[in-house]
Write a protein that holds these residues in place. Structure first.
Motif: not given
Length: 293
Positions: A148-167
């Motif tokens: 919920d925290t990630i989805m509430a912040h668009g910029s944070l969501a983009m960074v997290i999804h980029l990290v997970m894509m690399i992973a």
């Protein structure tokens, strides 16, 4: 414009990601140019299937854009958890192997000259690291408070999804390794790796499917695009789609590994037979001449 009876604002139809499209076009041009330069230099490649590699790479790029650059991304983030999980399943289980299969060793060879790249690849190629990184990130991401925290912040969501894509790419490296000079797993080891990877993802999917009720506040306040699909059923559907997509991708990978393994064994047998004929040619009487070593 209505969708299944629920109005959607205009941002859905304007949510095509043009910067991502431009980035992917640049990558596609680089990839195509690399092949042209390869042919112009007189090299015929590395013995790999050029058409197959190109189809795999471009399919990976296209699929990623349809997931992350289309209105499907908006729907998944704002309305339907099942669409979000479908996108994640395809991004992490299908796109990385398609891209990696499309990269011949000669194309990524210059990357090894980048400072720290060789060391980083050795770490990323370590099965324990690859398994732990992706599965821990995926599991923690789906903790309700974290999600919920990630989805509430668009910029944070983009960074997290980029990290997970690399992973996710790192997670596939022990199975599909295009880089030279990096230790590769044997075929049986790859199959065992994929089996363990599938097991490690199961608890997170089971938690989503069998939670007993809705987990994520993110979708509570949003209108339902499909009125007959409750929030909890949508959540369960998302977990099921994730697990089934992973199983399908991994079974496909195991079949591919097994076919390649069988082909290598046949080629090895043929080479052994040729060597036997060289060292033990048949003489005019039909006997193998042992004096021809």
């Amino acid at each position: 414009m209505p969708f299944c009876g629920t109005p959607i604002d205009g941002s859905l139809w304007s949510s095509w990601n043009i910067p991502l499209l431009i980035l992917e076009l640049v990558i596609a041009v680089w990839y195509s140019s690399a092949w042209r330069r390869r042919h112009a230099s007189g090299s015929s490649g590395d013995g790999s299937n050029e058409v197959g590699r190109k189809v795999s790479f471009y399919s990976g790029l296209t699929l990623f854009y349809l997931i992350a650059g289309s209105p499907a991304d908006y729907i998944g983030h704002m309305y339907l958890f099942s669409v979000h999980m479908t996108a994640m399943a395809l991004e992490y289980m299908v796109v990385p192997p398609l891209i990696l299969l499309g990269l011949p060793s000669w194309m990524v060879r210059p990357w090894m000259n980048i400072k720290g790249m060789a060391w980083g690849l050795r770490v990323a190629n370590w099965p324990v690291f690859a398994l732990t990184l992706f599965n821990v990130l995926f599991t923690v991401y789906h903790f309700p408070s974290v999600f919920d925290t990630i989805m509430a912040h668009g910029s944070l969501a983009m960074v997290i999804h980029l990290v997970m894509m690399i992973a996710a790419f790192i997670n596939w490296l022990p199975v599909i390794q295009p880089f030279e000079g990096v230790k590769r797993l044997g075929e049986l080891q790859k199959i065992l790796y994929l089996f363990l990877d599938a097991v490690l993802l199961t608890p997170a999917c089971a938690f989503i499917i069998f939670s007993g009720g809705p987990l994520y506040v993110t979708y509570d306040a949003m209108p339902r695009l499909i009125p007959s699909l409750s929030i909890y059923v949508d959540q369960q559907l998302g977990g099921i789609i994730m697990k089934l997509t992973q199983e399908a991708a991994y079974i496909g990978a195991i079949v591919y590994i097994f076919v390649q393994w069988t082909r290598k064994e046949k080629e090895r047998d043929q080479q052994d037979k040729k060597g036997q004929l060289v060292f033990f040619p048949v003489d005019k009487d039909g006997f193998h001449g042992a004096n021809t070593w």
